[in-house]
Design a protein around this motif. Structure first.
Motif, PDB file in Angstrom:
ATOM      1  N   PHE A   3       0.662  -1.105  -0.260  1.00 27.65           N
ATOM      2  CA  PHE A   3      -0.220  -0.282   0.342  1.00 27.65           C
ATOM      3  C   PHE A   3       0.942   1.189   0.315  1.00 27.65           C
ATOM      4  CE2 PHE A   3      -2.633   2.763   2.334  1.00 27.65           C
ATOM      5  CZ  PHE A   3      -3.823   3.210   1.799  1.00 27.65           C
ATOM      6  N   LYS A   4       1.628   1.347   1.098  1.00 26.75           N
ATOM      7  CA  LYS A   4       2.849   2.443   1.200  1.00 26.75           C
ATOM      8  C   LYS A   4       3.435   2.526  -0.580  1.00 26.75           C
ATOM      9  CE  LYS A   4       6.358   3.559   3.292  1.00 26.75           C
ATOM     10  NZ  LYS A   4       7.543   4.045   4.612  1.00 26.75           N
ATOM     11  N   ASP A   5       4.430   1.915  -0.836  1.00 26.96           N
ATOM     12  CA  ASP A   5       5.138   1.710  -2.330  1.00 26.96           C
ATOM     13  C   ASP A   5       3.846   2.018  -3.701  1.00 26.96           C
ATOM     14  OD1 ASP A   5       7.240   0.376  -0.939  1.00 26.96           O
ATOM     15  OD2 ASP A   5       6.424  -1.412  -1.966  1.00 26.96           O
ATOM     16  N   ALA A   6       2.588   1.566  -3.574  1.00 24.78           N
ATOM     17  CA  ALA A   6       2.119   2.394  -4.744  1.00 24.78           C
ATOM     18  C   ALA A   6       1.191   3.979  -4.226  1.00 24.78           C
ATOM     19  CB  ALA A   6       0.658   1.752  -4.047  1.00 24.78           C
ATOM     20  N   ILE A   7       1.134   4.320  -2.958  1.00 28.55           N
ATOM     21  CA  ILE A   7       1.083   5.739  -2.879  1.00 28.55           C
ATOM     22  C   ILE A   7       2.234   6.505  -3.251  1.00 28.55           C
ATOM     23  CG2 ILE A   7       0.540   7.715  -0.853  1.00 28.55           C
ATOM     24  CD1 ILE A   7      -1.365   5.040   0.134  1.00 28.55           C
ATOM     25  N   VAL A   8       3.464   6.188  -2.607  1.00 28.10           N
ATOM     26  CA  VAL A   8       4.555   6.778  -3.157  1.00 28.10           C
ATOM     27  C   VAL A   8       4.973   6.671  -4.454  1.00 28.10           C
ATOM     28  CG1 VAL A   8       7.190   6.442  -2.797  1.00 28.10           C
ATOM     29  CG2 VAL A   8       5.718   6.569  -0.533  1.00 28.10           C
ATOM     30  N   ARG A  12       5.360   9.781  -6.927  1.00 28.75           N
ATOM     31  CA  ARG A  12       6.179  10.395  -7.777  1.00 28.75           C
ATOM     32  C   ARG A  12       6.372  10.872  -9.402  1.00 28.75           C
ATOM     33  NH1 ARG A  12      10.467   6.825  -4.185  1.00 28.75           N
ATOM     34  NH2 ARG A  12      11.029   7.421  -2.938  1.00 28.75           N
ATOM     35  N   GLY A  13       5.157   9.403  -9.335  1.00 29.29           N
ATOM     36  CA  GLY A  13       4.745   9.743 -11.351  1.00 29.29           C
ATOM     37  C   GLY A  13       3.713   9.970 -11.191  1.00 29.29           C
ATOM     38  N   ALA A  14       3.592  11.244 -10.582  1.00 27.45           N
ATOM     39  CA  ALA A  14       2.492  11.998 -10.431  1.00 27.45           C
ATOM     40  C   ALA A  14       2.485  12.747 -12.516  1.00 27.45           C
ATOM     41  CB  ALA A  14       2.204  13.760  -9.270  1.00 27.45           C
TER      42      ALA A  14
END
Length: 172
Positions: A3-8, A12-14
């Motif tokens: 979950f944390k990796d997906a949010i970060v 990052r890829g915004a």
């Protein structure tokens, strides 16, 4: 992917609309957006005693671009162009424009004229409301169907190997 990796990764890829995103990255980020809007609306309700929706709207504006980018990359991961994600948005815009004109017409002529099939009650009153209401219903159905198709595409497996949008993302 956690979950944390997906949010970060989503933040990052915004601004990255190239490449691909696997299902876990998209769906974990989707959960973050959904849960975030729920928590923000709950906090607004507790703090203000009523829910105006202003804080949720600000949250959604802040999260819009990262969510669009991860969805764009997710569609590309399935082999589809990311711009397909804009089709439901375009339908929402058209629906809003049509419903705005329908609302103005209803306010000018009253609900009685609409119930009579759009017969004008006074000059400039209800002419064309029947067609506008039909159009609005058709746009609502189109929006629902487009949304279901997008959810279907987002749930499809990764296209194996490289595709037109880049190499297959690595499994972590």
């Amino acid at each position: 992917m956690t979950f944390k990796d997906a949010i970060v990764g989503g933040f990052r890829g915004a601004f990255t609309f190239q490449g691909r995103a696997r299902r876990p990255e998209y769906w974990w980020f989707f959960l973050f957006v959904f849960a975030g809007a729920f928590v923000v609306s709950l906090l607004e309700l507790l703090m203000l005693g009523r829910g105006s929706g202003m804080l949720v709207a600000l949250f959604q504006i802040a999260i819009f671009l990262p969510f669009l980018a991860v969805g764009w990359r997710r569609l590309q991961d399935t082999g589809r162009p990311g711009w397909f994600l804009l089709v439901p948005s375009a339908i929402v815009v058209v629906s809003t424009l049509v419903s705005g004109s329908l609302t103005r017409t209803m306010m000018a002529g009253g609900m009685g004229g609409m119930m009579d099939g759009g017969v004008p009650m006074e000059p400039g009153g209800m002419i064309g409301v029947g067609a506008s209401a039909t159009t609005l219903v058709a746009l609502g159905i189109a929006q629902l169907l487009a949304g279901l198709v997008i959810v279907w595409w987002m749930s499809r497996p990764t296209q194996r190997g490289p595709n037109a949008y880049g190499p297959e993302p690595r499994v972590r």
